[in-house]
Design a protein around this motif. Sequence first.
Motif, PDB file in Angstrom:
ATOM      1  N   HIS A  93      -6.732  -1.939 -10.413  1.00 53.88           N
ATOM      2  CA  HIS A  93      -5.443  -1.279 -10.148  1.00 53.88           C
ATOM      3  C   HIS A  93      -4.424  -2.301  -9.647  1.00 53.88           C
ATOM      4  CE1 HIS A  93      -2.333   1.228  -8.533  1.00 53.88           C
ATOM      5  NE2 HIS A  93      -2.936   2.324  -8.911  1.00 53.88           N
ATOM      6  N   LEU A  94      -4.848  -3.226  -8.810  1.00 59.62           N
ATOM      7  CA  LEU A  94      -3.921  -4.221  -8.269  1.00 59.62           C
ATOM      8  C   LEU A  94      -3.497  -5.242  -9.320  1.00 59.62           C
ATOM      9  CD1 LEU A  94      -5.305  -4.813  -4.684  1.00 59.62           C
ATOM     10  CD2 LEU A  94      -3.268  -3.551  -5.372  1.00 59.62           C
ATOM     11  N   GLN A  95      -4.285  -5.443 -10.353  1.00 59.17           N
ATOM     12  CA  GLN A  95      -3.852  -6.322 -11.434  1.00 59.17           C
ATOM     13  C   GLN A  95      -2.722  -5.685 -12.227  1.00 59.17           C
ATOM     14  OE1 GLN A  95      -7.301  -7.331 -13.740  1.00 59.17           O
ATOM     15  NE2 GLN A  95      -7.792  -9.093 -12.449  1.00 59.17           N
ATOM     16  N   VAL A  96      -2.771  -4.366 -12.379  1.00 58.61           N
ATOM     17  CA  VAL A  96      -1.726  -3.647 -13.106  1.00 58.61           C
ATOM     18  C   VAL A  96      -0.484  -3.480 -12.238  1.00 58.61           C
ATOM     19  CG1 VAL A  96      -1.146  -1.467 -14.229  1.00 58.61           C
ATOM     20  CG2 VAL A  96      -3.415  -2.442 -14.526  1.00 58.61           C
ATOM     21  N   GLU A  97      -0.668  -3.078 -10.992  1.00 57.08           N
ATOM     22  CA  GLU A  97       0.436  -2.863 -10.052  1.00 57.08           C
ATOM     23  C   GLU A  97       0.143  -3.607  -8.755  1.00 57.08           C
ATOM     24  OE1 GLU A  97       0.970   1.707 -11.449  1.00 57.08           O
ATOM     25  OE2 GLU A  97       1.805   1.152  -9.519  1.00 57.08           O
ATOM     26  N   PRO A  98       0.508  -4.880  -8.676  1.00 61.68           N
ATOM     27  CA  PRO A  98       0.108  -5.700  -7.530  1.00 61.68           C
ATOM     28  C   PRO A  98       0.760  -5.318  -6.205  1.00 61.68           C
ATOM     29  CG  PRO A  98       1.449  -6.963  -9.068  1.00 61.68           C
ATOM     30  CD  PRO A  98       1.201  -5.647  -9.685  1.00 61.68           C
ATOM     31  N   ASP A  99       1.883  -4.615  -6.207  1.00 56.60           N
ATOM     32  CA  ASP A  99       2.537  -4.291  -4.942  1.00 56.60           C
ATOM     33  C   ASP A  99       2.206  -2.873  -4.464  1.00 56.60           C
ATOM     34  OD1 ASP A  99       5.861  -3.484  -6.207  1.00 56.60           O
ATOM     35  OD2 ASP A  99       3.901  -3.327  -7.129  1.00 56.60           O
ATOM     36  N   THR A 100       1.106  -2.298  -4.922  1.00 58.97           N
ATOM     37  CA  THR A 100       0.673  -0.979  -4.461  1.00 58.97           C
ATOM     38  C   THR A 100       0.074  -1.111  -3.066  1.00 58.97           C
ATOM     39  OG1 THR A 100       0.159  -0.321  -6.723  1.00 58.97           O
ATOM     40  CG2 THR A 100      -0.833   0.972  -4.969  1.00 58.97           C
ATOM     41  N   PRO A 101       0.544  -0.303  -2.097  1.00 61.65           N
ATOM     42  CA  PRO A 101      -0.068  -0.355  -0.761  1.00 61.65           C
ATOM     43  C   PRO A 101      -1.470   0.251  -0.788  1.00 61.65           C
ATOM     44  CG  PRO A 101       1.665   1.302  -0.829  1.00 61.65           C
ATOM     45  CD  PRO A 101       1.674   0.612  -2.155  1.00 61.65           C
ATOM     46  N   VAL A 102      -2.351  -0.285   0.032  1.00 63.77           N
ATOM     47  CA  VAL A 102      -3.722   0.207   0.122  1.00 63.77           C
ATOM     48  C   VAL A 102      -3.954   0.681   1.551  1.00 63.77           C
ATOM     49  CG1 VAL A 102      -6.164  -0.369  -0.133  1.00 63.77           C
ATOM     50  CG2 VAL A 102      -4.488  -1.376  -1.677  1.00 63.77           C
TER      51      VAL A 102
END
Length: 142
Positions: free
Chosen positions: A96-105
Amino acid sequence: MMVMPRKRRKPVAEINVVPYIDVMLVLLIIFMVTAPLITQGVKVDLPKATAEPLSEESKPPLVASVDAEGRYYLNQGDSQDTPMQADELATLVAAHLQVEPDTPVMVNGDGAVSYNQIVQLMVLLQRAGVPSVGLMTDSSDN
Protein backbone atom coordinates in the motif's frame (compact mmCIF):
# COMPACT_ATOMS: atom_id res chain seq x y z
CA MET A 1 -70.57 34.70 -36.45
CA MET A 2 -69.31 36.15 -33.31
CA VAL A 3 -65.78 35.47 -32.31
CA MET A 4 -65.28 35.12 -28.59
CA PRO A 5 -62.08 36.55 -27.27
CA ARG A 6 -59.82 33.88 -25.80
CA LYS A 7 -59.11 34.05 -22.13
CA ARG A 8 -55.42 34.14 -21.43
CA ARG A 9 -54.26 31.83 -18.72
CA LYS A 10 -51.91 33.25 -16.19
CA PRO A 11 -48.70 31.23 -15.83
CA VAL A 12 -48.45 29.32 -12.57
CA ALA A 13 -45.24 30.09 -10.74
CA GLU A 14 -45.35 27.17 -8.32
CA ILE A 15 -42.89 24.31 -8.24
CA ASN A 16 -44.19 20.82 -7.72
CA VAL A 17 -42.02 19.55 -4.83
CA VAL A 18 -43.60 16.11 -4.48
CA PRO A 19 -40.96 14.37 -6.66
CA TYR A 20 -38.19 16.04 -4.67
CA ILE A 21 -39.69 14.83 -1.41
CA ASP A 22 -39.89 11.29 -2.80
CA VAL A 23 -36.23 11.36 -3.82
CA MET A 24 -35.24 12.77 -0.42
CA LEU A 25 -37.07 9.98 1.42
CA VAL A 26 -35.47 7.29 -0.75
CA LEU A 27 -32.01 8.77 -0.08
CA LEU A 28 -32.75 8.96 3.65
CA ILE A 29 -33.64 5.26 3.69
CA ILE A 30 -30.51 4.37 1.73
CA PHE A 31 -28.27 6.31 4.12
CA MET A 32 -29.96 4.83 7.17
CA VAL A 33 -29.40 1.31 5.86
CA THR A 34 -25.79 1.82 4.73
CA ALA A 35 -24.49 3.87 7.69
CA PRO A 36 -24.03 0.87 10.03
CA LEU A 37 -22.26 -1.01 7.23
CA ILE A 38 -19.65 1.72 6.76
CA THR A 39 -18.10 1.34 10.19
CA GLN A 40 -14.95 -0.67 9.90
CA GLY A 41 -12.35 -2.17 12.11
CA VAL A 42 -12.07 -4.60 14.95
CA LYS A 43 -13.67 -4.11 18.36
CA VAL A 44 -10.92 -3.23 20.81
CA ASP A 45 -10.93 -1.32 24.09
CA LEU A 46 -8.58 1.60 23.47
CA PRO A 47 -6.61 3.14 26.32
CA LYS A 48 -7.90 6.53 27.48
CA ALA A 49 -5.84 9.63 26.66
CA THR A 50 -6.22 13.26 25.68
CA ALA A 51 -5.13 13.81 22.07
CA GLU A 52 -5.99 15.87 19.01
CA PRO A 53 -8.05 14.05 16.35
CA LEU A 54 -6.85 13.76 12.76
CA SER A 55 -7.86 16.59 10.48
CA GLU A 56 -10.75 15.98 8.10
CA GLU A 57 -8.61 16.90 5.09
CA SER A 58 -5.96 14.23 5.63
CA LYS A 59 -6.01 10.94 3.74
CA PRO A 60 -7.77 8.04 5.44
CA PRO A 61 -5.09 6.20 7.42
CA LEU A 62 -4.16 2.55 7.34
CA VAL A 63 -5.07 1.14 10.74
CA ALA A 64 -3.08 -1.82 11.99
CA SER A 65 -4.87 -3.37 14.98
CA VAL A 66 -3.94 -5.88 17.63
CA ASP A 67 -6.75 -7.33 19.76
CA ALA A 68 -6.72 -8.69 23.31
CA GLU A 69 -5.54 -12.12 22.10
CA GLY A 70 -2.60 -10.62 20.17
CA ARG A 71 -4.04 -11.17 16.66
CA TYR A 72 -3.22 -8.64 13.91
CA TYR A 73 -5.74 -6.92 11.65
CA LEU A 74 -5.55 -4.32 8.87
CA ASN A 75 -8.45 -2.13 7.76
CA GLN A 76 -7.78 -2.75 4.07
CA GLY A 77 -10.17 -4.56 1.73
CA ASP A 78 -11.90 -7.74 2.89
CA SER A 79 -9.27 -8.57 5.52
CA GLN A 80 -10.43 -6.08 8.14
CA ASP A 81 -12.39 -8.65 10.17
CA THR A 82 -10.09 -11.63 9.72
CA PRO A 83 -6.88 -12.01 11.69
CA MET A 84 -3.64 -12.25 9.72
CA GLN A 85 -0.06 -13.29 10.26
CA ALA A 86 2.60 -10.68 11.00
CA ASP A 87 4.42 -11.16 7.68
CA GLU A 88 1.13 -10.92 5.75
CA LEU A 89 0.34 -7.60 7.49
CA ALA A 90 3.82 -6.26 6.71
CA THR A 91 3.48 -7.26 3.04
CA LEU A 92 0.09 -5.55 2.69
CA VAL A 93 1.32 -2.36 4.36
CA ALA A 94 4.47 -2.25 2.23
CA ALA A 95 2.44 -2.75 -0.97
CA HIS A 96 0.00 0.00 0.00
CA LEU A 97 2.83 2.41 0.81
CA GLN A 98 4.46 1.78 -2.56
CA VAL A 99 1.25 2.90 -4.27
CA GLU A 100 0.48 5.78 -1.86
CA PRO A 101 3.64 6.63 0.10
CA ASP A 102 2.16 9.53 2.10
CA THR A 103 -0.67 7.48 3.67
CA PRO A 104 -0.66 7.84 7.48
CA VAL A 105 -0.43 4.60 9.45
CA MET A 106 -2.12 4.24 12.84
CA VAL A 107 -1.73 1.55 15.50
CA ASN A 108 -4.93 0.48 17.23
CA GLY A 109 -4.34 -1.71 20.27
CA ASP A 110 -6.69 -3.17 22.83
CA GLY A 111 -6.21 -1.80 26.35
CA ALA A 112 -5.57 -5.33 27.65
CA VAL A 113 -2.70 -5.94 25.21
CA SER A 114 0.78 -5.88 26.68
CA TYR A 115 3.10 -3.03 25.78
CA ASN A 116 5.46 -5.57 24.19
CA GLN A 117 2.85 -6.59 21.60
CA ILE A 118 2.27 -2.95 20.60
CA VAL A 119 6.02 -2.40 20.26
CA GLN A 120 6.33 -5.59 18.18
CA LEU A 121 3.59 -4.30 15.86
CA MET A 122 5.38 -0.95 15.54
CA VAL A 123 8.67 -2.72 14.72
CA LEU A 124 6.85 -4.82 12.14
CA LEU A 125 5.44 -1.66 10.52
CA GLN A 126 8.87 0.00 10.58
CA ARG A 127 10.38 -2.98 8.75
CA ALA A 128 7.56 -2.70 6.19
CA GLY A 129 8.74 0.82 5.38
CA VAL A 130 6.42 2.96 7.50
CA PRO A 131 8.30 6.17 8.37
CA SER A 132 6.12 7.01 11.40
CA VAL A 133 3.03 5.66 13.12
CA GLY A 134 0.31 7.23 15.21
CA LEU A 135 -1.29 5.61 18.22
CA MET A 136 -5.08 5.57 18.49
CA THR A 137 -6.75 6.28 21.84
CA ASP A 138 -10.22 6.91 23.23
CA SER A 139 -10.86 10.31 24.75
CA SER A 140 -10.52 10.45 28.54
CA ASP A 141 -13.76 12.38 29.06
CA ASN A 142 -15.20 10.28 31.88
